[in-house]
Design a protein around this motif. Sequence first.
Motif, PDB file in Angstrom:
ATOM      1  N   SER A   1       0.831  -1.191   0.000  1.00  0.00           N
ATOM      2  CA  SER A   1       0.000   0.000   0.000  1.00  0.00           C
ATOM      3  C   SER A   1       0.871   1.249   0.000  1.00  0.00           C
ATOM      4  O   SER A   1       1.835   1.352   0.753  1.00  0.00           O
ATOM      5  N   PHE A   2       0.492   2.221  -0.834  1.00  0.00           N
ATOM      6  CA  PHE A   2       1.171   3.508  -0.864  1.00  0.00           C
ATOM      7  C   PHE A   2       0.345   4.586  -0.174  1.00  0.00           C
ATOM      8  O   PHE A   2       0.586   5.778  -0.364  1.00  0.00           O
TER       9      PHE A   2
ATOM     10  N   SER B   1       1.604   8.143   1.118  1.00  0.00           N
ATOM     11  CA  SER B   1       2.796   8.511   0.346  1.00  0.00           C
ATOM     12  C   SER B   1       2.438   9.526  -0.738  1.00  0.00           C
ATOM     13  O   SER B   1       1.261   9.788  -0.997  1.00  0.00           O
ATOM     14  N   LEU B   2       3.465  10.081  -1.358  1.00  0.00           N
ATOM     15  CA  LEU B   2       3.283  10.985  -2.490  1.00  0.00           C
ATOM     16  C   LEU B   2       3.565  10.261  -3.793  1.00  0.00           C
ATOM     17  O   LEU B   2       4.474   9.430  -3.867  1.00  0.00           O
ATOM     18  N   LEU B   3       2.785  10.586  -4.809  1.00  0.00           N
ATOM     19  CA  LEU B   3       3.104  10.182  -6.182  1.00  0.00           C
ATOM     20  C   LEU B   3       3.573  11.428  -6.919  1.00  0.00           C
ATOM     21  O   LEU B   3       2.881  12.445  -6.933  1.00  0.00           O
TER      22      LEU B   3
ATOM     23  N   MET C   1      -1.566  10.179  -1.568  1.00  0.00           N
ATOM     24  CA  MET C   1      -2.429   9.008  -1.603  1.00  0.00           C
ATOM     25  C   MET C   1      -3.198   8.880  -0.293  1.00  0.00           C
ATOM     26  O   MET C   1      -2.630   8.585   0.760  1.00  0.00           O
ATOM     27  N   CYS C   2      -4.495   9.116  -0.378  1.00  0.00           N
ATOM     28  CA  CYS C   2      -5.360   9.065   0.800  1.00  0.00           C
ATOM     29  C   CYS C   2      -5.822   7.648   1.111  1.00  0.00           C
ATOM     30  O   CYS C   2      -6.131   7.335   2.265  1.00  0.00           O
ATOM     31  N   ARG C   3      -5.891   6.813   0.101  1.00  0.00           N
ATOM     32  CA  ARG C   3      -6.321   5.432   0.294  1.00  0.00           C
ATOM     33  C   ARG C   3      -5.728   4.582  -0.807  1.00  0.00           C
ATOM     34  O   ARG C   3      -5.681   4.976  -1.971  1.00  0.00           O
ATOM     35  N   HIS C   4      -5.265   3.392  -0.428  1.00  0.00           N
ATOM     36  CA  HIS C   4      -4.741   2.481  -1.433  1.00  0.00           C
ATOM     37  C   HIS C   4      -4.832   1.068  -0.891  1.00  0.00           C
ATOM     38  O   HIS C   4      -4.107   0.688   0.030  1.00  0.00           O
TER      39      HIS C   4
ATOM     40  N   VAL D   1       7.329   7.253  -6.315  1.00  0.00           N
ATOM     41  CA  VAL D   1       6.743   7.272  -4.975  1.00  0.00           C
ATOM     42  C   VAL D   1       7.734   7.921  -4.014  1.00  0.00           C
ATOM     43  O   VAL D   1       8.928   7.620  -4.033  1.00  0.00           O
ATOM     44  N   ALA D   2       7.227   8.824  -3.172  1.00  0.00           N
ATOM     45  CA  ALA D   2       8.082   9.516  -2.201  1.00  0.00           C
ATOM     46  C   ALA D   2       7.367   9.584  -0.855  1.00  0.00           C
ATOM     47  O   ALA D   2       6.133   9.627  -0.799  1.00  0.00           O
ATOM     48  N   PRO D   3       8.123   9.624   0.228  1.00  0.00           N
ATOM     49  CA  PRO D   3       7.490   9.818   1.541  1.00  0.00           C
ATOM     50  C   PRO D   3       6.878  11.210   1.626  1.00  0.00           C
ATOM     51  O   PRO D   3       7.406  12.170   1.065  1.00  0.00           O
TER      52      PRO D   3
END
Length: 220
Positions: free
Chosen positions: A23-24, A27-29, A47-50, A182-184
């Motif tokens: 799950s991301f 995280s940031l895309l 990402m609010c939900r994954h 993907v980034a924190p």
Amino acid sequence: MIYGTDGTVSQLEQPLPGDGHLSFQGSLLIAMPGVTESTFAHSVIYMCRHDELHGMGLVLNQPIDGLNFGVMLRELNIPSGEATHDRIMSGRKIFRGGPVQNDRGFVLHSLDYRLHDATLPIAPYGTGDDSIDEGVGLTASRDILTDMARGSGPQHAIIALGYAGWGPGQLENELAQNIWIVAPASYDLLFRNGYDNLWARALSSLGIEAGHLSGTAGRA
């Protein structure tokens, strides 16, 4: 880019799946330079939900021209309260969160504020100078706008109309095509320093210089 057409907040309030799913959420895309579609070019998405069935995120760096918090309050007939006398509050930008349900408002905010049965906790953050100790939540309710107008809302907040959505496997497929990095997420990137140059700053948080990325990597 493929959009999920479902994925409202109520549908996304499912437990994260067990083993086997990466799950991301939280995280940031970061869009790769090859993403040329205007909706997502140079975008940064939180990402609010994954989970295995849905992906849902908010674009953080696309302000809507001519729309700010004061204007939104007037359009929704919400008493402006303290916002009437606070230029910073009334001038707060409203963002284009994505192409799905773009007439619906979402507030991404610090969890010093919660609405019972309306706020979805997204991610906790640890302690430290660059942390959000209260965590991050998502609220899609008129009540949070009313509280913000009164000066009793969350300390940190981003207001967006619409969201970006993915169906089963769609985000994973786009990641495999190098459409996103993907980034924190961090306090600075989400709330502290605004949206200006957010794309370059998000890349810099990974030690990547924007000018060094290939413009042909990723297609959307």
